[in-house]
Design a protein around this motif. Structure first.
Motif, PDB file in Angstrom:
ATOM      1  N   CYS A 218       1.438  12.239  -6.240  1.00 49.54           N
ATOM      2  CA  CYS A 218       1.939  12.122  -4.868  1.00 49.54           C
ATOM      3  C   CYS A 218       3.368  12.630  -4.758  1.00 49.54           C
ATOM      4  O   CYS A 218       4.210  12.309  -5.599  1.00 49.54           O
ATOM      5  CB  CYS A 218       1.912  10.664  -4.413  1.00 49.54           C
TER       6      CYS A 218
ATOM      7  N   TYR B  46      -2.119   9.871   1.351  1.00 52.04           N
ATOM      8  CA  TYR B  46      -2.140   8.778   0.373  1.00 52.04           C
ATOM      9  C   TYR B  46      -2.880   7.535   0.872  1.00 52.04           C
ATOM     10  O   TYR B  46      -3.708   6.975   0.164  1.00 52.04           O
ATOM     11  CB  TYR B  46      -0.711   8.421  -0.036  1.00 52.04           C
ATOM     12  N   LEU B  47      -2.606   7.094   2.092  1.00 56.40           N
ATOM     13  CA  LEU B  47      -3.229   5.862   2.589  1.00 56.40           C
ATOM     14  C   LEU B  47      -4.746   5.999   2.739  1.00 56.40           C
ATOM     15  O   LEU B  47      -5.490   5.067   2.439  1.00 56.40           O
ATOM     16  CB  LEU B  47      -2.585   5.418   3.895  1.00 56.40           C
TER      17      LEU B  47
ATOM     18  N   LEU C 289      -6.159   5.830  -0.733  1.00 53.89           N
ATOM     19  CA  LEU C 289      -6.105   4.448  -1.203  1.00 53.89           C
ATOM     20  C   LEU C 289      -7.244   3.623  -0.602  1.00 53.89           C
ATOM     21  O   LEU C 289      -7.886   2.828  -1.298  1.00 53.89           O
ATOM     22  CB  LEU C 289      -4.751   3.839  -0.850  1.00 53.89           C
ATOM     23  N   ALA C 290      -7.522   3.823   0.675  1.00 50.40           N
ATOM     24  CA  ALA C 290      -8.628   3.105   1.323  1.00 50.40           C
ATOM     25  C   ALA C 290      -9.966   3.476   0.682  1.00 50.40           C
ATOM     26  O   ALA C 290     -10.818   2.603   0.456  1.00 50.40           O
ATOM     27  CB  ALA C 290      -8.643   3.409   2.818  1.00 50.40           C
TER      28      ALA C 290
ATOM     29  N   THR D  39       6.386   6.358   0.024  1.00 50.54           N
ATOM     30  CA  THR D  39       7.145   6.738   1.213  1.00 50.54           C
ATOM     31  C   THR D  39       8.484   7.359   0.837  1.00 50.54           C
ATOM     32  O   THR D  39       8.881   8.375   1.388  1.00 50.54           O
ATOM     33  CB  THR D  39       7.381   5.505   2.113  1.00 50.54           C
TER      34      THR D  39
ATOM     35  N   SER E  40       1.066  12.418   3.062  1.00 51.58           N
ATOM     36  CA  SER E  40       0.355  12.012   4.279  1.00 51.58           C
ATOM     37  C   SER E  40      -1.091  11.584   4.030  1.00 51.58           C
ATOM     38  O   SER E  40      -1.652  10.820   4.803  1.00 51.58           O
ATOM     39  CB  SER E  40       0.386  13.140   5.311  1.00 51.58           C
TER      40      SER E  40
ATOM     41  N   PRO F 209       0.774  -1.241   0.000  1.00 51.53           N
ATOM     42  CA  PRO F 209       0.000   0.000   0.000  1.00 51.53           C
ATOM     43  C   PRO F 209       0.809   1.297   0.000  1.00 51.53           C
ATOM     44  O   PRO F 209       0.405   2.255  -0.623  1.00 51.53           O
ATOM     45  CB  PRO F 209      -0.843  -0.108   1.269  1.00 51.53           C
ATOM     46  N   ASP F 210       1.936   1.346   0.696  1.00 50.97           N
ATOM     47  CA  ASP F 210       2.623   2.632   0.828  1.00 50.97           C
ATOM     48  C   ASP F 210       3.784   2.731  -0.157  1.00 50.97           C
ATOM     49  O   ASP F 210       4.944   2.545   0.200  1.00 50.97           O
ATOM     50  CB  ASP F 210       3.090   2.838   2.267  1.00 50.97           C
TER      51      ASP F 210
END
Length: 146
Positions: A94, A101-102, A105-106, A69, A99, A65-66
Motif C-alpha cells: 500500500c 485499501y478499504l 480489507l472488506a 492513510t 484508495s 481499518p485505515d
C-alpha cells in the motif's frame, strides 16, 4: 554419561518431512516484546517469506481499518485456525492513502481474516512490492489478489 547413537538417516528424513508439512510463508512469533515502550506495548510478530527473509510486523485488529492513510506499508490480512496458527488471506503493498485499501480489507474479512499485520520498514514502493511478492509466494491467497 551414556553414549547415544543418532540415526542421521532418520534425522534427515524427519527434517525433510517437517519442511514438507510446514508452510513456506509463515508467521514466527517473536519470543519477547516485554520492555518495549508504549502504552500498551505494540503487539509484534514476524513473517518468514519464500526467500527466507524475516519481516517484523505490528499486529492490529479490524477495529483500526485505515492504517495506510498517513504512511505506506505492506499489509497482510490474516486468519487464525483453532490452534491459533496464522495464515495469510492476502498481502497488499500500500502507498499512502491507498484508495482501494478499504475495499480490499472488506473482501479479506469476508474470506475469514481477523487481524491486520503491518510492515512499515520498506524503503520505497519497489521494495514494498518485492516484500508483498515474497510473502505471497506459493500460498493460495483465497481469491483475493494483492
Amino acid at each position: 554419561m551414556r553414549d547415544r547413537t543418532i540415526s542421521w538417516a532418520a534425522a534427515l528424513r524427519d527434517l525433510k518431512a517437517d519442511r514438507a508439512t510446514r508452510p513456506i510463508t509463515r508467521e514466527e512469533r517473536l519470543r519477547s516484546t516485554a520492555g518495549l515502550r508504549g502504552s500498551p506495548p505494540a503487539a509484534l510478530s514476524a513473517w518468514r517469506g519464500v526467500s527466507g527473509r524475516r519481516y517484523v510486523v505490528v499486529v492490529h485488529g479490524f477495529d483500526q481499518p485505515d492504517l495506510v492513510t498517513a504512511h505506506p506499508a505492506v499489509v497482510l490480512a490474516v486468519r487464525r485456525d483453532a490452534e491459533s496458527r496464522a495464515s495469510p488471506v492476502a498481502v497488499r503493498a500500500c502507498e499512502t492513502g491507498d484508495s482501494g485499501y478499504l475495499g480490499w480489507l472488506a473482501a479479506c474479512a469476508q474470506l475469514g481474516a481477523v487481524e491486520i499485520h503491518v510492515h512499515r520498514l520498506a524503503e520505497g514502493q519497489a521494495e514494498r512490492a518485492a516484500i508483498a511478492r515474497d510473502l505471497t509466494g506459493p500460498v493460495p491467497a483465497a481469491g483475493v489478489s494483492p
